[in-house]
Motif scaffolding. Sequence first.
Motif, PDB file in Angstrom:
ATOM      1  N   THR A  49      67.416  -3.327 -20.692  1.00 43.80           N
ATOM      2  CA  THR A  49      68.520  -2.401 -20.457  1.00 43.80           C
ATOM      3  C   THR A  49      69.393  -2.992 -19.352  1.00 43.80           C
ATOM      4  O   THR A  49      69.000  -3.931 -18.649  1.00 43.80           O
ATOM      5  CB  THR A  49      68.008  -1.022 -20.012  1.00 43.80           C
ATOM      6  OG1 THR A  49      67.346  -1.160 -18.750  1.00 43.80           O
ATOM      7  CG2 THR A  49      67.081  -0.403 -21.042  1.00 43.80           C
ATOM      8  N   VAL A  50      70.575  -2.412 -19.183  1.00 44.85           N
ATOM      9  CA  VAL A  50      71.470  -2.870 -18.122  1.00 44.85           C
ATOM     10  C   VAL A  50      70.799  -2.687 -16.764  1.00 44.85           C
ATOM     11  O   VAL A  50      70.885  -3.549 -15.889  1.00 44.85           O
ATOM     12  CB  VAL A  50      72.817  -2.123 -18.185  1.00 44.85           C
ATOM     13  CG1 VAL A  50      73.704  -2.496 -17.013  1.00 44.85           C
ATOM     14  CG2 VAL A  50      73.523  -2.418 -19.495  1.00 44.85           C
ATOM     15  N   TYR A  82      76.735  -2.130 -12.172  1.00 44.34           N
ATOM     16  CA  TYR A  82      76.288  -1.626 -13.476  1.00 44.34           C
ATOM     17  C   TYR A  82      77.451  -1.632 -14.469  1.00 44.34           C
ATOM     18  O   TYR A  82      77.316  -2.075 -15.611  1.00 44.34           O
ATOM     19  CB  TYR A  82      75.719  -0.216 -13.313  1.00 44.34           C
ATOM     20  CG  TYR A  82      75.081   0.336 -14.567  1.00 44.34           C
ATOM     21  CD1 TYR A  82      73.713   0.260 -14.755  1.00 44.34           C
ATOM     22  CD2 TYR A  82      75.855   0.945 -15.564  1.00 44.34           C
ATOM     23  CE1 TYR A  82      73.115   0.770 -15.894  1.00 44.34           C
ATOM     24  CE2 TYR A  82      75.266   1.449 -16.706  1.00 44.34           C
ATOM     25  CZ  TYR A  82      73.891   1.363 -16.870  1.00 44.34           C
ATOM     26  OH  TYR A  82      73.310   1.857 -17.994  1.00 44.34           O
ATOM     27  N   ASN A  84      77.693  -3.764 -17.921  1.00 43.78           N
ATOM     28  CA  ASN A  84      77.803  -3.001 -19.156  1.00 43.78           C
ATOM     29  C   ASN A  84      79.075  -3.363 -19.915  1.00 43.78           C
ATOM     30  O   ASN A  84      79.052  -3.546 -21.134  1.00 43.78           O
ATOM     31  CB  ASN A  84      77.751  -1.510 -18.862  1.00 43.78           C
ATOM     32  CG  ASN A  84      77.551  -0.688 -20.106  1.00 43.78           C
ATOM     33  OD1 ASN A  84      76.746  -1.031 -20.970  1.00 43.78           O
ATOM     34  ND2 ASN A  84      78.298   0.397 -20.211  1.00 43.78           N
ATOM     35  N   GLN A 113      79.334  -5.031 -23.679  1.00 43.35           N
ATOM     36  CA  GLN A 113      80.052  -4.345 -24.750  1.00 43.35           C
ATOM     37  C   GLN A 113      81.128  -5.238 -25.372  1.00 43.35           C
ATOM     38  O   GLN A 113      81.393  -5.155 -26.568  1.00 43.35           O
ATOM     39  CB  GLN A 113      80.700  -3.050 -24.231  1.00 43.35           C
ATOM     40  CG  GLN A 113      79.729  -2.015 -23.743  1.00 43.35           C
ATOM     41  CD  GLN A 113      78.844  -1.456 -24.841  1.00 43.35           C
ATOM     42  OE1 GLN A 113      79.210  -1.417 -25.999  1.00 43.35           O
ATOM     43  NE2 GLN A 113      77.652  -1.025 -24.461  1.00 43.35           N
TER      44      GLN A 113
END
Length: 187
Positions: free
Chosen positions: A117-118, A143, A147, A151
């Motif tokens: 996960t991030v 974060y 992220n 993306q």
Amino acid sequence: MALGRKNSGKQLTGHLKTLYARLGGELRWIENPPKLRQRKWRGGDAFAAQAGEREARAEEIRQALPHVIYVIQMFEPDWDPEQEKLIRPLRRGPNRPPHGWADAAFDILRDADDWLTVREMLDRIVERHDLSIDDGPAHVQAYGAINAALQRATHGLVNDGGQPPRWALRSRQSGDESVSGAGGDGS
């Protein structure tokens, strides 16, 4: 180093135009620093202490720019440096990975054996680079940077589609059929 017949200076001028834009942007920033720095907010004392270094760098840039312009105009005589869009230098704070949050996250993914996960990537970056991001705004900024980079990535990166999404390199997870590409169909 030969440029080759097909190239005829286009690649060289492309690189030199980028160099001109970066150097011009850096010079503009040195000559017109942010107002917050001038008012001694957010590390203004350290900013003021580096005035001599900034002026020496500005002089180096002023001496180099005419040479860059000359070489570009050798290949493109009608090129106008005033029309070139300058590139603002990146902000680098004292509590960031040396090459940026996004690049550090991709380095972590290259070394990872499993989905991350991030938050897990951020924790590993902080540990690897011995950073301290205990305060809320710095954590949110880091974060968000990671992220957003994940993306935007469309090639070589996949997520598992869960909440929160877990990420991996496509080459490491190529055998998994339930994988969705980052940003849509991954093409």
